[in-house]
Write a protein that holds these residues in place. Structure first.
Motif, PDB file in Angstrom:
ATOM      1  N   LYS A  93       0.827  -1.206   0.000  1.00  0.00           N
ATOM      2  CA  LYS A  93       0.000   0.000   0.000  1.00  0.00           C
ATOM      3  C   LYS A  93       0.868   1.267   0.000  1.00  0.00           C
ATOM      4  O   LYS A  93       0.563   2.229  -0.692  1.00  0.00           O
ATOM      5  CB  LYS A  93      -0.939   0.011   1.209  1.00  0.00           C
ATOM      6  CG  LYS A  93      -1.865   1.210   1.216  1.00  0.00           C
ATOM      7  CD  LYS A  93      -2.988   1.095   2.209  1.00  0.00           C
ATOM      8  CE  LYS A  93      -3.904   2.280   2.032  1.00  0.00           C
ATOM      9  NZ  LYS A  93      -5.193   2.083   2.641  1.00  0.00           N
ATOM     10  N   PHE A  94       1.955   1.260   0.764  1.00  0.00           N
ATOM     11  CA  PHE A  94       2.848   2.414   0.811  1.00  0.00           C
ATOM     12  C   PHE A  94       3.306   2.774  -0.601  1.00  0.00           C
ATOM     13  O   PHE A  94       3.254   3.928  -1.016  1.00  0.00           O
ATOM     14  CB  PHE A  94       4.059   2.120   1.705  1.00  0.00           C
ATOM     15  CG  PHE A  94       5.068   3.227   1.745  1.00  0.00           C
ATOM     16  CD1 PHE A  94       4.936   4.254   2.679  1.00  0.00           C
ATOM     17  CD2 PHE A  94       6.136   3.269   0.860  1.00  0.00           C
ATOM     18  CE1 PHE A  94       5.857   5.291   2.712  1.00  0.00           C
ATOM     19  CE2 PHE A  94       7.055   4.296   0.891  1.00  0.00           C
ATOM     20  CZ  PHE A  94       6.916   5.309   1.821  1.00  0.00           C
ATOM     21  N   PHE A  95       3.737   1.771  -1.364  1.00  0.00           N
ATOM     22  CA  PHE A  95       4.262   2.024  -2.696  1.00  0.00           C
ATOM     23  C   PHE A  95       3.172   2.325  -3.723  1.00  0.00           C
ATOM     24  O   PHE A  95       3.436   2.959  -4.733  1.00  0.00           O
ATOM     25  CB  PHE A  95       5.141   0.853  -3.155  1.00  0.00           C
ATOM     26  CG  PHE A  95       6.385   0.740  -2.327  1.00  0.00           C
ATOM     27  CD1 PHE A  95       7.391   1.681  -2.419  1.00  0.00           C
ATOM     28  CD2 PHE A  95       6.530  -0.288  -1.417  1.00  0.00           C
ATOM     29  CE1 PHE A  95       8.536   1.598  -1.638  1.00  0.00           C
ATOM     30  CE2 PHE A  95       7.671  -0.384  -0.631  1.00  0.00           C
ATOM     31  CZ  PHE A  95       8.683   0.567  -0.745  1.00  0.00           C
ATOM     32  N   SER A  96       1.938   1.908  -3.451  1.00  0.00           N
ATOM     33  CA  SER A  96       0.852   2.255  -4.365  1.00  0.00           C
ATOM     34  C   SER A  96       0.279   3.644  -4.069  1.00  0.00           C
ATOM     35  O   SER A  96      -0.313   4.273  -4.925  1.00  0.00           O
ATOM     36  CB  SER A  96      -0.248   1.198  -4.332  1.00  0.00           C
ATOM     37  OG  SER A  96      -0.825   1.112  -3.056  1.00  0.00           O
ATOM     38  N   ILE A  97       0.484   4.147  -2.849  1.00  0.00           N
ATOM     39  CA  ILE A  97       0.020   5.493  -2.488  1.00  0.00           C
ATOM     40  C   ILE A  97       1.044   6.554  -2.893  1.00  0.00           C
ATOM     41  O   ILE A  97       0.705   7.588  -3.456  1.00  0.00           O
ATOM     42  CB  ILE A  97      -0.253   5.591  -0.959  1.00  0.00           C
ATOM     43  CG1 ILE A  97      -1.378   4.650  -0.547  1.00  0.00           C
ATOM     44  CG2 ILE A  97      -0.527   7.024  -0.538  1.00  0.00           C
ATOM     45  CD1 ILE A  97      -2.764   5.069  -0.941  1.00  0.00           C
TER      46      ILE A  97
ATOM     47  N   LEU B  65      15.635  -3.574  -9.577  1.00  0.00           N
ATOM     48  CA  LEU B  65      16.112  -3.635 -10.954  1.00  0.00           C
ATOM     49  C   LEU B  65      15.015  -3.268 -11.954  1.00  0.00           C
ATOM     50  O   LEU B  65      15.299  -2.951 -13.108  1.00  0.00           O
ATOM     51  CB  LEU B  65      16.657  -5.029 -11.260  1.00  0.00           C
ATOM     52  CG  LEU B  65      17.812  -5.480 -10.368  1.00  0.00           C
ATOM     53  CD1 LEU B  65      18.133  -6.945 -10.614  1.00  0.00           C
ATOM     54  CD2 LEU B  65      19.028  -4.606 -10.538  1.00  0.00           C
ATOM     55  N   ASP B  66      13.770  -3.301 -11.506  1.00  0.00           N
ATOM     56  CA  ASP B  66      12.639  -2.941 -12.366  1.00  0.00           C
ATOM     57  C   ASP B  66      12.309  -1.451 -12.311  1.00  0.00           C
ATOM     58  O   ASP B  66      11.404  -0.994 -13.003  1.00  0.00           O
ATOM     59  CB  ASP B  66      11.396  -3.744 -11.976  1.00  0.00           C
ATOM     60  CG  ASP B  66      11.566  -5.235 -12.213  1.00  0.00           C
ATOM     61  OD1 ASP B  66      12.378  -5.613 -13.083  1.00  0.00           O
ATOM     62  OD2 ASP B  66      10.912  -6.023 -11.508  1.00  0.00           O
ATOM     63  N   VAL B  67      13.027  -0.712 -11.492  1.00  0.00           N
ATOM     64  CA  VAL B  67      12.810   0.740 -11.394  1.00  0.00           C
ATOM     65  C   VAL B  67      13.783   1.401 -12.377  1.00  0.00           C
ATOM     66  O   VAL B  67      14.946   1.630 -12.067  1.00  0.00           O
ATOM     67  CB  VAL B  67      13.037   1.256  -9.956  1.00  0.00           C
ATOM     68  CG1 VAL B  67      12.737   2.747  -9.864  1.00  0.00           C
ATOM     69  CG2 VAL B  67      12.182   0.483  -8.962  1.00  0.00           C
TER      70      VAL B  67
ATOM     71  N   ASP C   4       6.999  -6.365  -4.047  1.00  0.00           N
ATOM     72  CA  ASP C   4       7.187  -6.389  -5.493  1.00  0.00           C
ATOM     73  C   ASP C   4       6.802  -5.088  -6.174  1.00  0.00           C
ATOM     74  O   ASP C   4       7.421  -4.693  -7.160  1.00  0.00           O
ATOM     75  CB  ASP C   4       6.378  -7.531  -6.125  1.00  0.00           C
ATOM     76  CG  ASP C   4       6.969  -8.893  -5.800  1.00  0.00           C
ATOM     77  OD1 ASP C   4       8.105  -8.952  -5.266  1.00  0.00           O
ATOM     78  OD2 ASP C   4       6.293  -9.901  -6.082  1.00  0.00           O
ATOM     79  N   ASN C   5       5.795  -4.413  -5.653  1.00  0.00           N
ATOM     80  CA  ASN C   5       5.315  -3.227  -6.356  1.00  0.00           C
ATOM     81  C   ASN C   5       6.185  -1.988  -6.142  1.00  0.00           C
ATOM     82  O   ASN C   5       5.803  -0.894  -6.522  1.00  0.00           O
ATOM     83  CB  ASN C   5       3.847  -2.946  -6.039  1.00  0.00           C
ATOM     84  CG  ASN C   5       3.613  -2.397  -4.652  1.00  0.00           C
ATOM     85  OD1 ASN C   5       4.349  -2.706  -3.711  1.00  0.00           O
ATOM     86  ND2 ASN C   5       2.582  -1.585  -4.521  1.00  0.00           N
ATOM     87  N   ILE C   6       7.380  -2.156  -5.594  1.00  0.00           N
ATOM     88  CA  ILE C   6       8.300  -1.011  -5.555  1.00  0.00           C
ATOM     89  C   ILE C   6       8.580  -0.548  -6.979  1.00  0.00           C
ATOM     90  O   ILE C   6       8.886   0.607  -7.227  1.00  0.00           O
ATOM     91  CB  ILE C   6       9.609  -1.318  -4.797  1.00  0.00           C
ATOM     92  CG1 ILE C   6      10.377  -0.011  -4.599  1.00  0.00           C
ATOM     93  CG2 ILE C   6      10.434  -2.379  -5.501  1.00  0.00           C
ATOM     94  CD1 ILE C   6      11.471  -0.059  -3.587  1.00  0.00           C
TER      95      ILE C   6
END
Length: 168
Positions: A64-68, A113-115, A87-89
């Motif tokens: 939730k932190f990374f989705s907000i 690595l996905d950022v 994962d959603n970082i």
């Protein structure tokens, strides 16, 4: 404990009232990001570009932190007890700098690595042994990776071939 709660309330109120772009909740004895803050900060979350949660006792960061806070440019999680990231970082499409030093990471946080926008990764003083060198080399924006104070096998890392600065 009451003093830490009051400090969090004070800092959050300042950010909300002044519509500041940086939220600093360092040294507030937090074990996680307070869920109630999502509601309190609802009108300003999209404007927050930088968050410091350093020197707390945070064990996990929620999805939730990374989705907000999707618009974060800088995130400082130094001095906590994190072992991994959700994962959603990778949804942080503006993130350029992350400080994960002085935590409990045993593995390199692969989802970083996905950022694609990330320029600086600080993982100093963790417990990381293996580094995904090839994948790091393929990151076009990456400028610095700090792995100082980790039990990394330095003999396997040849700095001369990196497009970024590797600090070990």
């Amino acid at each position: 404990m009451a003093e830490a709660v009051a400090r969090v309330a004070r800092k959050v109120n300042e950010v909300v009232e002044k519509k500041e772009k940086h939220l600093d909740l360092s040294k507030c004895a937090l074990t996680s990001f307070p869920v109630g803050l999502y509601v309190v900060m609802a009108d300003v979350t999209q404007d927050i570009q930088s968050i410091t949660l350093a020197n707390n006792e945070i064990k996990t960061m929620t999805s939730k932190f990374f989705s907000i806070f999707t618009q974060l440019v800088e995130l400082n999680l130094e001095g906590n007890v994190l072992k991994n990231l959700p994962d959603n970082i990778s949804s942080l499409t503006s993130l350029t700098s992350i400080n994960l030093s002085k935590n409990k990471f045993q593995d390199f946080p692969i989802k970083l690595l996905d950022v694609s926008t990330i320029e600086c990764i600080n993982l100093e003083d963790n417990e990381i042994k293996d580094v995904p060198v090839e994948k790091l080399c393929s990151m076009s924006c990456l400028k610095t990776v700090n792995l100082k104070g980790n039990p990394v096998n330095k003999d396997l890392l040849d700095n001369s071939e990196f497009k970024f600065e590797l600090i070990i």
